[in-house]
Design an enzyme around this catalytic site. Structure first.
Site, PDB file in Angstrom:
ATOM      1  N   HIS A 165       0.822  -1.190   0.020  1.00 12.78           N
ATOM      2  CA  HIS A 165      -0.093   0.208   0.154  1.00 12.78           C
ATOM      3  C   HIS A 165       0.949   1.214   0.051  1.00 12.78           C
ATOM      4  O   HIS A 165       0.665   2.137  -0.902  1.00 12.78           O
ATOM      5  CB  HIS A 165      -0.808  -0.048   1.128  1.00 12.78           C
ATOM      6  N   GLU A 166       1.734   1.360   1.044  1.00 12.56           N
ATOM      7  CA  GLU A 166       2.599   2.242   0.953  1.00 12.56           C
ATOM      8  C   GLU A 166       3.656   2.776  -0.056  1.00 12.56           C
ATOM      9  O   GLU A 166       3.743   3.748  -0.799  1.00 12.56           O
ATOM     10  CB  GLU A 166       3.372   2.471   2.435  1.00 12.56           C
ATOM     11  N   HIS A 212       1.679   4.515  -2.967  1.00 10.27           N
ATOM     12  CA  HIS A 212       1.851   5.836  -2.685  1.00 10.27           C
ATOM     13  C   HIS A 212       3.038   6.384  -3.142  1.00 10.27           C
ATOM     14  O   HIS A 212       3.160   7.481  -3.889  1.00 10.27           O
ATOM     15  CB  HIS A 212       1.707   6.232  -1.192  1.00 10.27           C
ATOM     16  N   HIS A 242       3.460   6.469  -6.785  1.00  8.43           N
ATOM     17  CA  HIS A 242       2.676   7.545  -7.416  1.00  8.43           C
ATOM     18  C   HIS A 242       3.365   8.745  -7.436  1.00  8.43           C
ATOM     19  O   HIS A 242       3.437   9.548  -8.207  1.00  8.43           O
ATOM     20  CB  HIS A 242       1.085   7.455  -6.540  1.00  8.43           C
TER      21      HIS A 242
END
Length: 601
Positions: free
Chosen positions: A392-393, A396, A399
Site C-alpha cells: 500500500h505505502e 503511494h 505514485h
C-alpha cells in the site's frame, strides 16, 4: 526489530532499517540554512504586493518566486516532521516541527495577497498576459483554479489575517498528535504465554488478531479504558478542531465545512453523499459477513474485540520484512518491468523506516519532498496485514515518484481523492497474485477472508468514519456542543447501523472516535472507500487487458494535479462521479463472502 516484551529505542534500530533522511538534509545545520532561505523568500514575496497586474512579466516573476519558496519550504517541513515522527518525545525535533509549522504560517501570510489581487485583474488582461508571455502558460491551470474559487476568496487583508491564524487553527491537531503519540499510555496485559506485555498503537492490532479471546478482550479494554479516562480532553480537542474548520468555512463563505474541504480537492459533495447512500443500500451484504464471522468463530455473542480474530484455524501466515518485500515484488509484476525496478530502488536505498521504536509515530504513511525520492514510514510486524501495508505505502511512494518525475513542481502534488487509488491498486494486485498461487483450501480461505477484511476496513469502516464526521460537523454547525456523550452516542449508533443485529456493540467502542488521527484532517477518510472502489476496477482492467491498461494507469500516476481528480480517473478508465464502481466493488465483496462460506463448510 523490537523484542517481544520491550519497545526498543531509536538508537537500537539498525541503520539499514531506517530511512535515509540524510538524502533530504545531511544534518540539522543544513536544515537551518534552508529555513533561513525560506524566511528570506517570504520577505521578497511581499515586494510584489500591489504589482501583479502590472505586466505578464511581473506575474511570472511572482509565480516563480512563490513556487521556489514553496519548494524549499516543503523540504524544511518534511524533514522536521519526519525527524519528529522518528521519536515524538525528542524535544529537539518537537522544536523543529514547531518552527516548520510557524514557517508555514509565515509563507501563507506572505503570499496571502496573491489570490485576491489576481482576481482583481480583469479577465481580458489575464487573457492578454497569457497570449503575450510563453512562460506564463505554465501557470494557466493555477489561474483557472483561482478563478473557479472566486466566490470563496477574501480581500487581501482578510486572506492575510486568515493565514496568520493558521497556527492557532492548527493547534487542536498538533495537541492531539502529542496526546495520541507521546502522552497516552495503555495498561499492560497478560500475553498468550502468560507473561505481562506492553500495549502500544503498533502492537494493538497484533493482539486483536490473537487466537486467544482473553488477550483480545484485555487489549481492547486496555486501549479504550485509557481513552475513556481522557474522554473530556479528547472531546474538547475534537470539538476545537471542528470549530476551527467551521471558522475557516464561514470566513471563506462556504455553506458548510464539508463543502469547503471537498471544493479544495475539486470533488462534488454529491460524490461523498453517493458513497454513504450506496453503502447503506449494500449493508445487508456486510451483515451476511458478520453472521458468517459469528458462525465460524463459534461464539454465542460476537463482540467488537472479535472483529479481527482469525477465522481460519491452523494457518499461520507470518512473514519477515524480507519475505514481505519479495512477495510485493512478485505480486506487482503486472505493472511492468520499470515499475518493479523502481520498487527495488526504494527497497535497496532506504526509502523505508521499517520497525517500531519507542516514541515513533504510530501507523504508516508515504511522504517526501519534490526533488528527493519519497519516504515510507512503517511500524512493521510480521503478519499478512503488514505485507499489504508495505504494498500500500509503496503504491503511494511510486505514485509520488511518477508524478514528480513527470510534472513541474506546481502540479506534482496530487489531490487526496486520487491518493488512495495507487496504494489500494497495489493491494488488489497482490491479493490476486497470492490467490492464484495457493491451492491449499485453508490458506485460500485465509486469503479470501483477508481480502474481505480489506473491504470491511477500507470501504465499510471508512464510510462509517466519513458518516461520523458528516454528522458531527452538522451537529456543531447547528449549534450543538460536541461533548464526549454526544460524540459517543453518534459513534455507538453508527456501529449498530453498520454491523447489524449479529454484533454486540460493546460500550468501549463508543470511544473509538478519539483514537482516529485522520479526523484531524476533516473529510479525508471517505477517499479511502472511493479510492478502494476505483482501485478494484483498475486492478481488474490491468489483469484483463494487460499492457494497454497498464499504460493508461501509469499515465494516471503521472498526472499529478494537472487535471481534476474525476477527469484523471476517467483517463484511466473509471468514472467516480457515478455509483457504478462502488456497486461493482461490493458485488465482488459478496462473491468473496460466498466463497469463504463454501471454503469453510
Amino acid at each position: 526489530m523490537s523484542t517481544d516484551n520491550k519497545i526498543i529505542t531509536r538508537e537500537e534500530i539498525r541503520q539499514e532499517d531506517k530511512w535515509a533522511i540524510e538524502d533530504l538534509f545531511t544534518n540539522d545545520e543544513d536544515w537551518k540554512k534552508e529555513y533561513a532561505l525560506v524566511k528570506e523568500l517570504c520577505e521578497k514575496l511581499q515586494a510584489y504586493k500591489g504589482k501583479l497586474g502590472e505586466s505578464a512579466t511581473v506575474l511570472v516573476e511572482f509565480f516563480n518566486l512563490l513556487f521556489k519558496a514553496e519548494y524549499h519550504f516543503e523540504r524544511v517541513y518534511v524533514y522536521a516532521n519526519q525527524k519528529y515522527h522518528e521519536d515524538t518525545a525528542n524535544a529537539i525535533y518537537q522544536n523543529l516541527a514547531d518552527q516548520a509549522n510557524g514557517l508555514e504560517v509565515s509563507l501563507k501570510s506572505a503570499s496571502a495577497f496573491c489570490t485576491p489581487e489576481i482576481l482583481s485583474i480583469p479577465e481580458a488582461t489575464i487573457t492578454q498576459f497569457l497570449a503575450s508571455n510563453e512562460e506564463l502558460e505554465l501557470y494557466r491551470r493555477i489561474l483557472e483554479e483561482i478563478s473557479r474559487k472566486k466566490a470563496h476568496t477574501l480581500s487581501a487583508g482578510e486572506e492575510a489575517l486568515l493565514a496568520d491564524a493558521g497556527e492557532v487553527l492548527g493547534a487542536p491537531s498538533n495537541i492531539y498528535s502529542m496526546f495520541n503519540n507521546a502522552d497516552i499510555k495503555f495498561p499492560d496485559i497478560m500475553g498468550e504465554d502468560g507473561d505481562k506485555v506492553p500495549v502500544t498503537h503498533g502492537r494493538y492490532v497484533t493482539y486483536m488478531e490473537s487466537k486467544d479471546r482473553r488477550v483480545r478482550k484485555e487489549a481492547f479494554e486496555s486501549v479504550y479504558s485509557s481513552y475513556r479516562s481522557m474522554k473530556n480532553t479528547a472531546a474538547s480537542l475534537f470539538a476545537s478542531n471542528v470549530k476551527a474548520s467551521m471558522f475557516a468555512a464561514k470566513a471563506k463563505k462556504y455553506d458548510s465545512t464539508i463543502a469547503m474541504y471537498l471544493d479544495d480537492t475539486d470533488v462534488p459533495v454529491e460524490v461523498y453523499k453517493n458513497l454513504i447512500d450506496t453503502i447503506h443500500a449494500n449493508l445487508p451484504k456486510f451483515y451476511k459477513y458478520v453472521a458468517l464471522r459469528k458462525k465460524l468463530l463459534g461464539v454465542d455473542e460476537l463482540h467488537m474485540y472479535d472483529v479481527y480474530a482469525p477465522l481460519v484455524s491452523d494457518v499461520d501466515m507470518k512473514y519477515t520484512f524480507d519475505q514481505a518485500r519479495e512477495m510485493v515484488l512478485e505480486g506487482l509484476v503486472p505493472l511492468g518491468e520499470r515499475y518493479i525496478n523502481l520498487l527495488k530502488e526504494g527497497f535497496d536505498n532506504r526509502w523505508i523506516d521499517i520497525y517500531e521504536n519507542e516514541g515513533k509515530r504510530s501507523g504508516a504513511y508515504s511522504w517526501g519532498a519534490y526533488g528527493t525520492h519519497p519516504y515510507v514510514l512503517l511500524n512493521y510486524h510480521p503478519n499478512l496485514d503488514n505485507v499489504f501495508t508495505l504494498a500500500h505505502e509503496m503504491g503511494h511512494a511510486l505514485h509520488t515518484y511518477h508524478s514528480n518525475e513527470t510534472q513541474p513542481y506546481p502540479y506534482a502534488g496530487y489531490k487526496i481523492f486520487v491518493a488512495e487509488v495507487a496504494s489500494t491498486c497495489n493491494e488488489a494486485l497482490l491479493i490476486q497474485h497470492l490467490l492464484n498461487k495457493i491451492d491449499d483450501k485453508k490458506q485460500r480461505a485465509y486469503l479470501v477472508n483477508h481480502f474481505i477484511e480489506s473491504f470491511k476496513g477500507t470501504v465499510f469502516r471508512q464510510t462509517m468514519f466519513a458518516e461520523f464526521e458528516m454528522l458531527a460537523h452538522a451537529k456543531a454547525e447547528e449549534g450543538e456542543a460536541l461533548t464526549s456523550e454526544v460524540l459517543c452516542k453518534i459513534y455507538h449508533d453508527l456501529n449498530v447501523k453498520y454491523y447489524g443485529e449479529d454484533m454486540v456493540i460493546d460500550s468501549e467502542i463508543d470511544m473509538e472516535w478519539a483514537k482516529i488521527p485522520h479526523f484531524y484532517t476533516p473529510f479525508y477518510v471517505y477517499q479511502y472507500a472511493t479510492g478502494f472502489s476505483a482501485a478494484i476496477a483498475l486492478s481488474r482492467k490491468i489483469l484483463k487487458e494487460g499492457e494497454k491498461a497498464v499504460e493508461d494507469y501509469i499515465g494516471f500516476l503521472r498526472g499529478g494535479s494537472s487535471a481534476d481528480p474525476i477527469t484523471l480517473l476517467r483517463g484511466a478508465g473509471v468514472d467516480m462521479a457515478s455509483k457504478d464502481p462502488i456497486n461493482e466493488a461490493l458485488a465482488l465483496f459478496e462473491e468473496l463472502v460466498d466463497e469463504l462460506e463454501e471454503l469453510t463448510k
